[in-house]
Design a protein around this motif. Structure first.
Motif, short mmCIF file in Angstrom:
data_model
loop_
_atom_site.label_atom_id
_atom_site.label_comp_id
_atom_site.label_asym_id
_atom_site.label_seq_id
_atom_site.Cartn_x
_atom_site.Cartn_y
_atom_site.Cartn_z
N CYS A 192 0.84 -1.45 0.18
CA CYS A 192 -0.50 -0.15 0.07
C CYS A 192 0.79 1.23 0.19
CB CYS A 192 -0.78 0.14 1.11
SG CYS A 192 -1.79 0.90 1.47
N LEU A 193 2.40 1.28 -1.00
CA LEU A 193 3.09 2.13 -0.54
C LEU A 193 2.65 3.67 -1.43
CD1 LEU A 193 5.48 2.38 0.05
CD2 LEU A 193 6.59 2.02 -2.07
N HIS A 194 2.40 4.37 -0.60
CA HIS A 194 1.92 6.01 -1.31
C HIS A 194 3.48 7.12 -0.87
CE1 HIS A 194 0.11 7.02 2.48
NE2 HIS A 194 0.27 5.62 2.35
N ALA A 195 2.24 8.11 -1.11
CA ALA A 195 3.63 9.53 -0.65
C ALA A 195 3.96 9.73 1.20
CB ALA A 195 2.42 10.83 -0.27
N LEU A 196 5.08 9.85 1.15
CA LEU A 196 5.55 9.68 2.40
C LEU A 196 4.45 10.93 3.81
CD1 LEU A 196 9.07 10.33 2.00
CD2 LEU A 196 7.76 8.19 2.65
N ASP A 197 3.89 11.61 3.53
CA ASP A 197 2.73 12.32 3.99
C ASP A 197 2.09 13.05 3.04
OD1 ASP A 197 1.77 15.97 4.54
OD2 ASP A 197 3.32 14.48 6.54
N ARG A 198 0.17 13.07 3.59
CA ARG A 198 -0.35 14.10 3.13
C ARG A 198 -0.32 15.28 2.22
NH1 ARG A 198 -6.15 11.62 3.99
NH2 ARG A 198 -5.28 9.12 4.12
N ASN A 199 0.30 16.24 2.56
CA ASN A 199 0.51 17.34 2.53
C ASN A 199 1.80 17.96 1.79
OD1 ASN A 199 -0.70 18.52 4.81
ND2 ASN A 199 0.08 17.60 6.29
N THR A 228 2.70 5.68 -8.45
CA THR A 228 0.83 5.38 -7.11
C THR A 228 -0.51 5.49 -8.22
OG1 THR A 228 1.99 6.27 -5.68
CG2 THR A 228 -0.10 6.31 -4.50
N ARG A 229 -0.21 6.54 -9.21
CA ARG A 229 -1.27 6.70 -10.34
C ARG A 229 -1.48 5.97 -10.21
NH1 ARG A 229 3.26 7.84 -12.05
NH2 ARG A 229 3.48 7.57 -15.28
N HIS A 230 -1.32 4.33 -10.70
CA HIS A 230 -1.80 3.40 -11.51
C HIS A 230 -2.20 2.05 -10.07
CE1 HIS A 230 1.29 4.12 -14.85
NE2 HIS A 230 0.12 4.90 -14.88
N ASN A 231 -2.43 2.70 -8.84
CA ASN A 231 -2.69 1.87 -7.62
C ASN A 231 -4.48 2.91 -7.31
OD1 ASN A 231 -3.51 0.17 -5.38
ND2 ASN A 231 -1.43 0.69 -4.77
N PRO A 232 -5.21 1.81 -7.46
CA PRO A 232 -6.35 2.35 -7.10
C PRO A 232 -6.64 2.71 -5.48
CG PRO A 232 -7.19 0.21 -7.50
CD PRO A 232 -5.83 0.15 -8.35
N ALA A 233 -6.13 1.78 -4.88
CA ALA A 233 -6.03 1.49 -3.00
C ALA A 233 -6.04 2.71 -2.29
CB ALA A 233 -5.30 0.56 -3.06
N PRO A 234 -5.19 3.71 -2.20
CA PRO A 234 -4.41 4.34 -1.32
C PRO A 234 -4.72 5.76 -2.28
CG PRO A 234 -1.99 3.45 -2.42
CD PRO A 234 -3.91 2.83 -2.97
N TRP A 235 -6.27 5.71 -2.31
CA TRP A 235 -7.18 6.92 -3.14
C TRP A 235 -8.11 7.05 -1.96
CZ3 TRP A 235 -3.40 10.59 -4.66
CH2 TRP A 235 -2.46 9.84 -5.55
N PHE A 236 -8.48 5.80 -1.80
CA PHE A 236 -9.62 5.75 -1.23
C PHE A 236 -9.10 6.22 0.70
CE2 PHE A 236 -10.80 4.13 -5.53
CZ PHE A 236 -12.00 5.59 -6.00
N ASP A 237 -10.05 6.94 0.75
CA ASP A 237 -10.13 6.46 2.73
C ASP A 237 -10.83 5.30 3.06
OD1 ASP A 237 -7.85 8.26 4.25
OD2 ASP A 237 -8.82 9.75 3.90
#
Length: 379
Positions: free
Chosen positions: A156-163, A178-187
């Motif tokens: 579930c790798l994504h940006a290190l910080d939401r900011n 990450t832009r090709h992985n749908p999982a981390p874009w939905f809380d």
């Protein structure tokens, strides 16, 4: 049907309960009663669905092009769907649509590039196909190639910080994007349960897929496959090829990379112990190179991602056939929902305004029905 996908009476009764109702975009996770025992709308009951996204190529440059025998061999194994379309431009909005049936947003159309990562995440009030699969006791995973090997890589790798802007846009990220992985874009996935543990158990590296193919019980009901940016055709010779990915500068790039990778992957799936009489493998593209909705009856957005085509492979599909299905990524969700008796995500919207931004239940968004050689109930 594998034990982990069997519904008990108690679980079926709980399907009528409201799971959550929140503000956000106005969605309510209210799931209707247990699905009927027979398939809807001429769609067979799938045991497993494996969906593969390749990148940035239209139908004319892949499925309809000469000179790529591997791609043509894959096409001949199943039914070709020439009137299949991407939802938007660029990548991220198509992956979000494939999981949440959501209309492309301004952030999605820009791949969230240069924007704070958190500003691009849909709130927990927005359900996805994962939501309805979980409630129906069906299993799912996203398999992303190169995720574990990327800098600071983990599930579930994504940006290190939401900011901060998303770091995993590539290059130099081991081919993971990450832009090709749908999982981390939905809380509703990323922070379900108050931590990322749920997402990390469902968004995994593609290297684990072989293990899950060892039996019908270990392969999820729904698997979403994200090849790395070399294997999916994203990295072309004009953009430097695959030189910054693990394959190295001598690896084929663009459509040639798809031609080299895809047949091996298809063979891995279709010859595995998990592949059974009601398994489905669907291969399509996120978007074409040009914006074009010509001929797309269900398309909604002015940035429609063009005619990309798709191929469906299954023991209940006659090889070498052509489908008349006119569809886009929302139609894939509709097909899965019809097969498994799941509610549409559009039906979960709590307000009319919210429903207008979710498209799997719209008029004209119909399931794939014209390729099945035998429609029968499968347990």
């Amino acid at each position: 049907m594998p034990q982990h996908d069997r519904q008990t009476p108690a679980r079926a009764g709980r399907l009528t309960a409201a799971i959550a109702a929140t503000a956000g975009l106005g969605f309510a996770f209210l799931v209707p009663a247990a699905p009927a025992a027979t398939p809807r709308s001429g769609v067979p009951r799938f045991s497993h669905v494996v969906e593969v996204f390749i990148e940035n190529e239209g139908a004319a440059s892949t499925w309809e092009a000469s000179g790529f025998p591997g791609i043509q061999a894959v096409k001949a194994m199943g039914a070709y769907i020439p009137q299949f379309y991407g939802v938007g431009h660029a990548s991220l909005d198509n992956y979000e649509a494939a999981f949440g049936a959501v209309e492309p947003t301004t952030q999605g159309k820009a791949d969230c590039a240069g924007q704070p990562y958190g500003s691009c995440i849909f709130p927990a009030s927005v359900p996805t196909i994962a939501t309805t699969l979980d409630v129906a006791a069906k299993s799912w995973k996203v398999y992303s190639e190169g995720m574990v090997g990327a800098p600071l890589g983990h599930n579930c790798l994504h940006a290190l910080d939401r900011n901060l802007p998303d770091f995993y846009q590539g290059p130099l990220t081991n081919g993971y994007a990450t832009r090709h992985n749908p999982a981390p874009w939905f809380d509703s996935i990323l922070t379900k349960g108050g931590s990322e543990a749920y997402c990390q158990s469902h968004s995994v590296d593609l290297s684990t897929f072989g293990h899950d193919l060892r039996s019908s019980a270990t392969l999820p009901t729904f698997s979403f496959i994200e090849p790395d940016t070399c294997h999916d055709g994203h990295d072309t010779s004009s953009s430097g090829g695959c030189g910054l990915d693990p394959e190295g500068p001598s690896a084929p790039s663009g459509v040639a990379a798809i031609n080299a990778w895809l047949p091996r992957f298809v063979k891995q799936v279709t010859t595995s112990p998990a592949w059974d009489s009601h398994s489905l493998l669907l291969i399509t593209t996120d978007e074409a190179a040009a914006t074009d909705a010509t001929g797309c009856r269900p398309c909604h957005d002015t940035s429609a991602g063009g005619r990309v085509g798709a191929v469906a492979i299954s023991p209940i599909i006659k090889p070498g056939t052509t489908s008349t299905w006119n569809a886009d990524h929302y139609g894939v969700l509709r097909t899965l929902e019809a097969s498994l008796g799941l509610p549409t995500l559009k039906s979960l919207a709590a307000t009319p305004a919210a429903a207008t931004t979710v498209h799997d239940g719209d008029p004209g968004v119909i399931p794939l029905t014209d390729v099945w050689v035998a429609v029968r109930h499968h347990r």
